[in-house]
Motif scaffolding. Structure first.
Motif, PDB file in Angstrom:
ATOM      1  N   ILE A 298       0.840  -1.191   0.000  1.00  0.00           N
ATOM      2  CA  ILE A 298       0.000   0.000   0.000  1.00  0.00           C
ATOM      3  C   ILE A 298       0.880   1.246   0.000  1.00  0.00           C
ATOM      4  CG2 ILE A 298      -1.880  -1.187   1.193  1.00  0.00           C
ATOM      5  CD1 ILE A 298      -1.056   0.290   3.756  1.00  0.00           C
ATOM      6  N   GLY A 299       0.217   2.373  -0.187  1.00  0.00           N
ATOM      7  CA  GLY A 299       0.928   3.641  -0.181  1.00  0.00           C
ATOM      8  C   GLY A 299       0.143   4.688  -0.931  1.00  0.00           C
TER       9      GLY A 299
ATOM     10  N   VAL B  60       1.909  -6.735   5.384  1.00  0.00           N
ATOM     11  CA  VAL B  60       1.722  -5.517   4.609  1.00  0.00           C
ATOM     12  C   VAL B  60       3.031  -4.746   4.505  1.00  0.00           C
ATOM     13  CG1 VAL B  60       0.474  -3.315   4.441  1.00  0.00           C
ATOM     14  CG2 VAL B  60      -0.700  -5.353   5.318  1.00  0.00           C
ATOM     15  N   LEU B  61       3.303  -4.261   3.297  1.00  0.00           N
ATOM     16  CA  LEU B  61       4.473  -3.425   3.007  1.00  0.00           C
ATOM     17  C   LEU B  61       3.946  -2.047   2.611  1.00  0.00           C
ATOM     18  CD1 LEU B  61       7.701  -3.871   2.394  1.00  0.00           C
ATOM     19  CD2 LEU B  61       6.952  -3.806   0.018  1.00  0.00           C
ATOM     20  N   VAL B  62       4.509  -1.004   3.187  1.00  0.00           N
ATOM     21  CA  VAL B  62       4.066   0.359   2.890  1.00  0.00           C
ATOM     22  C   VAL B  62       5.168   1.099   2.151  1.00  0.00           C
ATOM     23  CG1 VAL B  62       3.131   2.507   3.825  1.00  0.00           C
ATOM     24  CG2 VAL B  62       2.722   0.344   5.024  1.00  0.00           C
ATOM     25  N   LEU B  63       4.808   1.674   0.990  1.00  0.00           N
ATOM     26  CA  LEU B  63       5.746   2.482   0.216  1.00  0.00           C
ATOM     27  C   LEU B  63       5.398   3.954   0.371  1.00  0.00           C
ATOM     28  CD1 LEU B  63       6.064   0.602  -3.221  1.00  0.00           C
ATOM     29  CD2 LEU B  63       7.499   0.364  -1.188  1.00  0.00           C
ATOM     30  N   ALA B  64       6.430   4.774   0.368  1.00  0.00           N
ATOM     31  CA  ALA B  64       6.264   6.224   0.356  1.00  0.00           C
ATOM     32  C   ALA B  64       7.454   6.814  -0.373  1.00  0.00           C
ATOM     33  CB  ALA B  64       6.169   6.786   1.775  1.00  0.00           C
TER      34      ALA B  64
ATOM     35  N   LYS C 207      10.203   4.383  -1.524  1.00  0.00           N
ATOM     36  CA  LYS C 207      10.963   3.607  -0.547  1.00  0.00           C
ATOM     37  C   LYS C 207      10.022   2.860   0.390  1.00  0.00           C
ATOM     38  CE  LYS C 207      14.857   6.862  -0.489  1.00  0.00           C
ATOM     39  NZ  LYS C 207      15.721   7.733   0.351  1.00  0.00           N
ATOM     40  N   VAL C 208      10.564   1.824   1.061  1.00  0.00           N
ATOM     41  CA  VAL C 208       9.785   1.091   2.058  1.00  0.00           C
ATOM     42  C   VAL C 208       9.716   1.928   3.328  1.00  0.00           C
ATOM     43  CG1 VAL C 208       9.626  -0.978   3.474  1.00  0.00           C
ATOM     44  CG2 VAL C 208      10.430  -1.165   1.108  1.00  0.00           C
ATOM     45  N   LEU C 209       8.497   2.298   3.706  1.00  0.00           N
ATOM     46  CA  LEU C 209       8.288   3.086   4.912  1.00  0.00           C
ATOM     47  C   LEU C 209       8.085   2.191   6.129  1.00  0.00           C
ATOM     48  CD1 LEU C 209       7.732   5.881   6.240  1.00  0.00           C
ATOM     49  CD2 LEU C 209       5.323   5.532   5.641  1.00  0.00           C
TER      50      LEU C 209
ATOM     51  N   GLU D 145       0.625   9.091   9.026  1.00  0.00           N
ATOM     52  CA  GLU D 145       0.963  10.415   8.503  1.00  0.00           C
ATOM     53  C   GLU D 145       1.121  10.389   6.975  1.00  0.00           C
ATOM     54  OE1 GLU D 145       4.345  13.938   8.955  1.00  0.00           O
ATOM     55  OE2 GLU D 145       4.438  12.139  10.204  1.00  0.00           O
ATOM     56  N   ALA D 146       1.841   9.384   6.454  1.00  0.00           N
ATOM     57  CA  ALA D 146       2.122   9.339   5.005  1.00  0.00           C
ATOM     58  C   ALA D 146       0.900   8.923   4.216  1.00  0.00           C
ATOM     59  CB  ALA D 146       3.248   8.347   4.746  1.00  0.00           C
ATOM     60  N   TYR D 147       0.135   7.982   4.751  1.00  0.00           N
ATOM     61  CA  TYR D 147      -0.964   7.398   3.975  1.00  0.00           C
ATOM     62  C   TYR D 147      -2.263   8.181   4.128  1.00  0.00           C
ATOM     63  CZ  TYR D 147      -3.473   3.629   1.610  1.00  0.00           C
ATOM     64  OH  TYR D 147      -4.223   2.896   0.718  1.00  0.00           O
ATOM     65  N   LEU D 148      -2.514   8.639   5.332  1.00  0.00           N
ATOM     66  CA  LEU D 148      -3.767   9.337   5.593  1.00  0.00           C
ATOM     67  C   LEU D 148      -3.607  10.848   5.625  1.00  0.00           C
ATOM     68  CD1 LEU D 148      -5.208   6.991   8.368  1.00  0.00           C
ATOM     69  CD2 LEU D 148      -5.649   6.927   5.917  1.00  0.00           C
TER      70      LEU D 148
END
Length: 247
Positions: free
Chosen positions: A36-37, A217-221, A224-226, A242-245
């Motif tokens: 996600i991201g 779950v892997l989060v990208l921002a 990069k991997v956040l 903060e990054a996603y929402l």
């Protein structure tokens, strides 16, 4: 045990833009990994680097320990990797059953056997099993173009699994699907994983869908991997919030 998929320090640059900037992760046997991201974080670019649609600027991709970086998409597909796209890849003028048969035919027998063998390449039974599994039996003989969008999404997912792939990558399967059909799609994907040990990766904007489906779950921002972890861990991570929402 060797991971089904290994992504090592993948980078993809477009001029001075770092769309993917050093992403690494593994996908283990029988796992559902969610990626996600926010928009523009590099999810689709990463998928395309894994699948051969794009050549990474740096880094390496392995399938079952075999380096696939630089291989053509059709050759990666022959190794047992299937995918769905953000835009549906169904054949609207064919029936649901015919769509599934066509999805698997490429992997069944030789060119000669497909030309001179039975019209369904012996796949009619397998197609009906997949139709039943995805709860589309009442629509088996309907033209795919006449299905609702949610039903077409179910068919699209069923087509991706039809050839018995080693790994399936699902690109935003929840996009545009109403809540009822979304629940059906999630339940069918989860059941396919539990009953058949299917391994797949999902990239998605719908956080609730990912959190209820995926085992990790892997989060990208910003390429990069956040963060990475169990769904509950990721959901509670302040940096992810903060990054996603955006708050």
């Amino acid at each position: 045990m060797t991971a089904v998929l290994e992504v090592s320090d993948i980078k993809k640059r477009f001029g001075g833009i770092h769309a993917v900037d050093g992403v690494s992760f593994e996908v283990r046997e029988g796992e559902i990994l969610g990626i996600i991201g926010p928009n523009g974080c590099g999810k689709s670019t990463l998928f395309n680097c894994i699948l051969g649609q794009l050549q990474p600027s740096e880094g390496e991709v392995k399938l079952d320990g075999r380096v696939t970086t630089g291989m053509r998409p059709c050759d990666i597909n022959k190794l047992g990797v299937s995918r769905t796209f953000q835009l549906l890849q169904i054949f609207p003028k064919l029936s649901v059953r015919e769509n599934l048969i066509l999805a698997a035919q490429e992997h069944k027998g030789t060119m000669m056997s497909r030309l001179f063998g039975p019209r369904d390449a012996g796949l009619n039974g397998a197609a009906d099993q997949m139709i039943a599994f995805f709860k589309l039996t009442h629509l088996a003989d309907e033209l795919a173009g006449g299905l609702s969008y949610g039903q077409q999404k179910l068919l699209d997912a069923a087509m991706a699994f039809m050839a018995g792939p080693r790994l399936v990558l699902l690109d935003e399967p929840a996009g545009g699907v109403n809540l009822t059909m979304l629940g059906n799609l999630r339940d069918r994907l989860k059941a396919f994983n539990e009953e058949r040990g299917a391994t797949f990766v999902v990239i998605e904007h719908n956080m609730d869908f990912v959190m209820s489906l995926c085992t990790r779950v892997l989060v990208l921002a910003e390429g990069k991997v956040l963060a990475e972890g169990l769904p509950a861990e990721v959901r509670a991570n302040p940096a992810v919030i903060e990054a996603y929402l955006g708050h």
